[in-house]
Design an enzyme around this catalytic site. Structure first.
Site, PDB file in Angstrom:
ATOM      1  N   LYS A 192       0.803  -1.230   0.000  1.00  0.00           N
ATOM      2  CA  LYS A 192       0.000   0.000   0.000  1.00  0.00           C
ATOM      3  C   LYS A 192       0.837   1.283   0.000  1.00  0.00           C
ATOM      4  O   LYS A 192       0.370   2.336   0.407  1.00  0.00           O
ATOM      5  CB  LYS A 192      -1.001   0.041   1.180  1.00  0.00           C
ATOM      6  CG  LYS A 192      -1.794  -1.201   1.437  1.00  0.00           C
ATOM      7  CD  LYS A 192      -2.319  -1.878   0.219  1.00  0.00           C
ATOM      8  CE  LYS A 192      -3.413  -1.122  -0.491  1.00  0.00           C
ATOM      9  NZ  LYS A 192      -3.858  -1.901  -1.703  1.00  0.00           N
ATOM     10  N   GLY A 242       2.059   2.498  -2.818  1.00  0.00           N
ATOM     11  CA  GLY A 242       2.035   3.057  -4.171  1.00  0.00           C
ATOM     12  C   GLY A 242       2.700   2.138  -5.184  1.00  0.00           C
ATOM     13  O   GLY A 242       3.207   2.595  -6.217  1.00  0.00           O
ATOM     14  N   THR A 243       2.679   0.852  -4.905  1.00  0.00           N
ATOM     15  CA  THR A 243       3.316  -0.162  -5.759  1.00  0.00           C
ATOM     16  C   THR A 243       2.875  -0.058  -7.219  1.00  0.00           C
ATOM     17  O   THR A 243       3.711  -0.023  -8.130  1.00  0.00           O
ATOM     18  CB  THR A 243       2.942  -1.576  -5.253  1.00  0.00           C
ATOM     19  OG1 THR A 243       3.061  -1.599  -3.836  1.00  0.00           O
ATOM     20  CG2 THR A 243       3.815  -2.631  -5.888  1.00  0.00           C
ATOM     21  N   HIS A 268       6.620  -7.667  -2.056  1.00  0.00           N
ATOM     22  CA  HIS A 268       6.244  -7.026  -0.787  1.00  0.00           C
ATOM     23  C   HIS A 268       6.994  -7.629   0.405  1.00  0.00           C
ATOM     24  O   HIS A 268       6.843  -7.158   1.511  1.00  0.00           O
ATOM     25  CB  HIS A 268       4.752  -7.242  -0.499  1.00  0.00           C
ATOM     26  CG  HIS A 268       3.822  -6.459  -1.364  1.00  0.00           C
ATOM     27  ND1 HIS A 268       4.033  -5.153  -1.722  1.00  0.00           N
ATOM     28  CD2 HIS A 268       2.627  -6.786  -1.907  1.00  0.00           C
ATOM     29  CE1 HIS A 268       3.020  -4.724  -2.457  1.00  0.00           C
ATOM     30  NE2 HIS A 268       2.154  -5.693  -2.600  1.00  0.00           N
ATOM     31  N   ARG A 289       6.071   4.363   2.503  1.00  0.00           N
ATOM     32  CA  ARG A 289       5.091   5.440   2.675  1.00  0.00           C
ATOM     33  C   ARG A 289       4.873   5.661   4.155  1.00  0.00           C
ATOM     34  O   ARG A 289       5.093   4.730   4.949  1.00  0.00           O
ATOM     35  CB  ARG A 289       3.776   4.979   2.018  1.00  0.00           C
ATOM     36  CG  ARG A 289       2.651   5.974   2.055  1.00  0.00           C
ATOM     37  CD  ARG A 289       1.413   5.363   1.398  1.00  0.00           C
ATOM     38  NE  ARG A 289       0.353   6.332   1.242  1.00  0.00           N
ATOM     39  CZ  ARG A 289      -0.836   6.050   0.717  1.00  0.00           C
ATOM     40  NH1 ARG A 289      -1.117   4.823   0.311  1.00  0.00           N
ATOM     41  NH2 ARG A 289      -1.750   6.991   0.608  1.00  0.00           N
ATOM     42  N   ARG A 345      -7.669   4.323  -4.692  1.00  0.00           N
ATOM     43  CA  ARG A 345      -8.751   4.720  -3.806  1.00  0.00           C
ATOM     44  C   ARG A 345      -8.819   6.232  -3.681  1.00  0.00           C
ATOM     45  O   ARG A 345      -9.664   6.877  -4.254  1.00  0.00           O
ATOM     46  CB  ARG A 345      -8.553   4.043  -2.437  1.00  0.00           C
ATOM     47  CG  ARG A 345      -9.712   4.169  -1.470  1.00  0.00           C
ATOM     48  CD  ARG A 345      -9.307   3.599  -0.105  1.00  0.00           C
ATOM     49  NE  ARG A 345      -8.159   4.293   0.475  1.00  0.00           N
ATOM     50  CZ  ARG A 345      -8.240   5.248   1.396  1.00  0.00           C
ATOM     51  NH1 ARG A 345      -9.410   5.623   1.863  1.00  0.00           N
ATOM     52  NH2 ARG A 345      -7.146   5.832   1.872  1.00  0.00           N
ATOM     53  N   GLY A 397      -5.506   8.238  -2.978  1.00  0.00           N
ATOM     54  CA  GLY A 397      -4.213   8.704  -3.491  1.00  0.00           C
ATOM     55  C   GLY A 397      -3.748  10.025  -2.918  1.00  0.00           C
ATOM     56  O   GLY A 397      -3.233  10.867  -3.639  1.00  0.00           O
TER      57      GLY A 397
HETATM   58  S1  PPS Z   1      -0.691  -2.988  -3.073  1.00  0.00           S
HETATM   59  O1  PPS Z   1      -1.946  -3.751  -2.967  1.00  0.00           O
HETATM   60  O2  PPS Z   1       0.098  -3.118  -1.855  1.00  0.00           O
HETATM   61  O3  PPS Z   1       0.083  -3.332  -4.248  1.00  0.00           O
HETATM   62  O4  PPS Z   1      -1.169  -1.449  -3.157  1.00  0.00           O
HETATM   63  P1  PPS Z   1      -0.243  -0.257  -3.680  1.00  0.00           P
HETATM   64  O5  PPS Z   1      -0.360  -0.165  -5.148  1.00  0.00           O
HETATM   65  O6  PPS Z   1       1.100  -0.367  -3.076  1.00  0.00           O
HETATM   66  O7  PPS Z   1      -0.869   1.036  -2.984  1.00  0.00           O
HETATM   67  C1  PPS Z   1      -2.156   1.506  -3.222  1.00  0.00           C
HETATM   68  C2  PPS Z   1      -2.201   2.947  -2.775  1.00  0.00           C
HETATM   69  O8  PPS Z   1      -1.526   3.781  -3.742  1.00  0.00           O
HETATM   70  C3  PPS Z   1      -2.415   4.813  -4.173  1.00  0.00           C
HETATM   71  N1  PPS Z   1      -2.131   5.238  -5.556  1.00  0.00           N
HETATM   72  C4  PPS Z   1      -1.769   6.485  -5.920  1.00  0.00           C
HETATM   73  N2  PPS Z   1      -1.542   7.592  -5.191  1.00  0.00           N
HETATM   74  C5  PPS Z   1      -1.204   8.712  -5.873  1.00  0.00           C
HETATM   75  N3  PPS Z   1      -1.086   8.791  -7.213  1.00  0.00           N
HETATM   76  C6  PPS Z   1      -1.299   7.704  -7.979  1.00  0.00           C
HETATM   77  N4  PPS Z   1      -1.189   7.787  -9.308  1.00  0.00           N
HETATM   78  C7  PPS Z   1      -1.656   6.479  -7.326  1.00  0.00           C
HETATM   79  N5  PPS Z   1      -1.941   5.222  -7.753  1.00  0.00           N
HETATM   80  C8  PPS Z   1      -2.222   4.483  -6.675  1.00  0.00           C
HETATM   81  C9  PPS Z   1      -3.764   4.148  -4.041  1.00  0.00           C
HETATM   82  O9  PPS Z   1      -4.817   5.054  -4.144  1.00  0.00           O
HETATM   83  C10 PPS Z   1      -3.625   3.486  -2.688  1.00  0.00           C
HETATM   84  O10 PPS Z   1      -3.606   4.420  -1.617  1.00  0.00           O
HETATM   85  P2  PPS Z   1      -4.946   4.930  -0.861  1.00  0.00           P
HETATM   86  O11 PPS Z   1      -4.445   5.758   0.284  1.00  0.00           O
HETATM   87  O12 PPS Z   1      -5.688   3.704  -0.413  1.00  0.00           O
HETATM   88  O13 PPS Z   1      -5.713   5.733  -1.856  1.00  0.00           O
END
Ligand code: PPS
Length: 277
Positions: A40, A42-43, A93, A115, A239, A241
């Site tokens: 979670k 930003g993978t 992860h 993060r 979700r 972001g």
């Molecule tokens: S996982 O399941 O662990 O692989 O999830 P992961 O991709 O690491 O993290 C998901 C969170 O990243 C946010 N996200 C973003 N934030 C900003 N900009 C962009 N472009 C973006 N893309 C994905 C995503 O919304 C999740 O965070 P939250 O706080 O839940 O919104």
């Protein structure tokens, strides 16, 4: 000490524990890039950016398995590894000590993404809720059962301490990236990643990547694999972001408790996170 991945069926269902031995023996190449992320953080976002940099195109990555290749599941696609074009990009992860020995010993490239733990716990809560054998906990129950126990994939504190320590060793080939830096300073952060993986880039190319990978665009264009697990589920991979959503979830008491634990667990760890935008 004893390592428990999680007190629940998340891992037993996916059988990650069975795969650890296989994972350790994977022979990566010096051109491989490992995207190591605490869940979670930003993978998917970072993976998309790296795919674009490596492929030198601003097309969304549609190759690979369902979304991309999680090395923790390598046992399922071990025989397909050689078919993947170079330079290969893998995601994982799991903590550093579970990574392929060959990769780590040889100092092959790793991008380590993390993060601020409060936002990532909130993101984790909304993602895991009722999924993968995790009970349909309220936030308070999640706080007590998951956050305070911190045993998911070996725990965030252990994960972070181990990676931060390794990344600070001068000869280590680990580039630490923070979600908050990607959000607040996308240009310089992406440029840093591009330089690290040795790809050519122009300012315009980086600007195009930023645009294509903006939260709104990614949410609109990328397939959300979390729906495979539960088709009724709202998008939880993309979700909100934002930085600072934790303030809508942590009570004052929970926040104080967390800060206290953080201070104790991280006292020897030289890392700072940004908690608000
Ligand atoms: S996982 O399941 O662990 O692989 O999830 P992961 O991709 O690491 O993290 C998901 C969170 O990243 C946010 N996200 C973003 N934030 C900003 N900009 C962009 N472009 C973006 N893309 C994905 C995503 O919304 C999740 O965070 P939250 O706080 O839940 O919104």
């Amino acid at each position: 000490g004893e390592e428990t991945f999680i007190s629940g069926p998340l891992i037993t269902e996916h059988g990650i524990e069975k795969h650890l031995e296989t994972l350790r023996t994977v022979k990566t190449k010096d051109t491989d890039v490992l995207l190591c992320t605490s869940m979670k953080s930003g993978t998917h976002w970072c993976h998309e950016i790296l795919s674009m940099l490596l492929s030198q195109s601003v097309e969304y990555n549609t190759k690979g398995s369902l979304h991309h290749m999680y090395l923790e599941f390598v046992a399922y696609f071990m025989d397909k590894l050689d078919e993947v074009d170079d330079p290969r990009l893998f995601t994982i992860h799991l903590p550093l000590h579970h990574l392929p020995t060959h990769h780590v010993k040889n100092g092959y490239k790793m991008i380590y993404l993390n993060r601020n733990p409060k936002d990532r716990w909130v993101s984790n809560y909304t993602f895991l809720k009722g999924k993968l054998g995790i009970p349909d906990w309220t936030w308070d129950e999640f706080f007590d059962n998951m956050i305070l126990k911190d045993d998911l994939f070996g725990g965030w504190f252990n994960y972070t301490r181990e990676f931060e320590k390794a990344a600070h060793i001068k000869t280590a080939n680990i580039l630490p990236i923070k979600y908050e830096d990607l959000k607040l300073h996308p240009f310089s952060t992406i440029k840093k990643m591009a330089d690290f993986i040795n790809v050519s880039q122009t300012d315009d190319f980086i600007r195009e990547i930023i645009e294509k990978c903006s939260f709104d665009n990614i949410k609109k264009h990328k397939y959300d694999s979390s729906r495979i697990i539960d088709p009724k589920q709202q998008s939880t991979l993309f979700r909100k972001g934002v930085i600072g959503d934790w303030k809508n979830w942590f009570t004052v008491a929970q926040n104080e408790k967390f800060d206290e634990i953080y201070k104790e667990k991280m006292k020897d760890c030289d890392v700072d996170f940004i908690y608000e935008q």
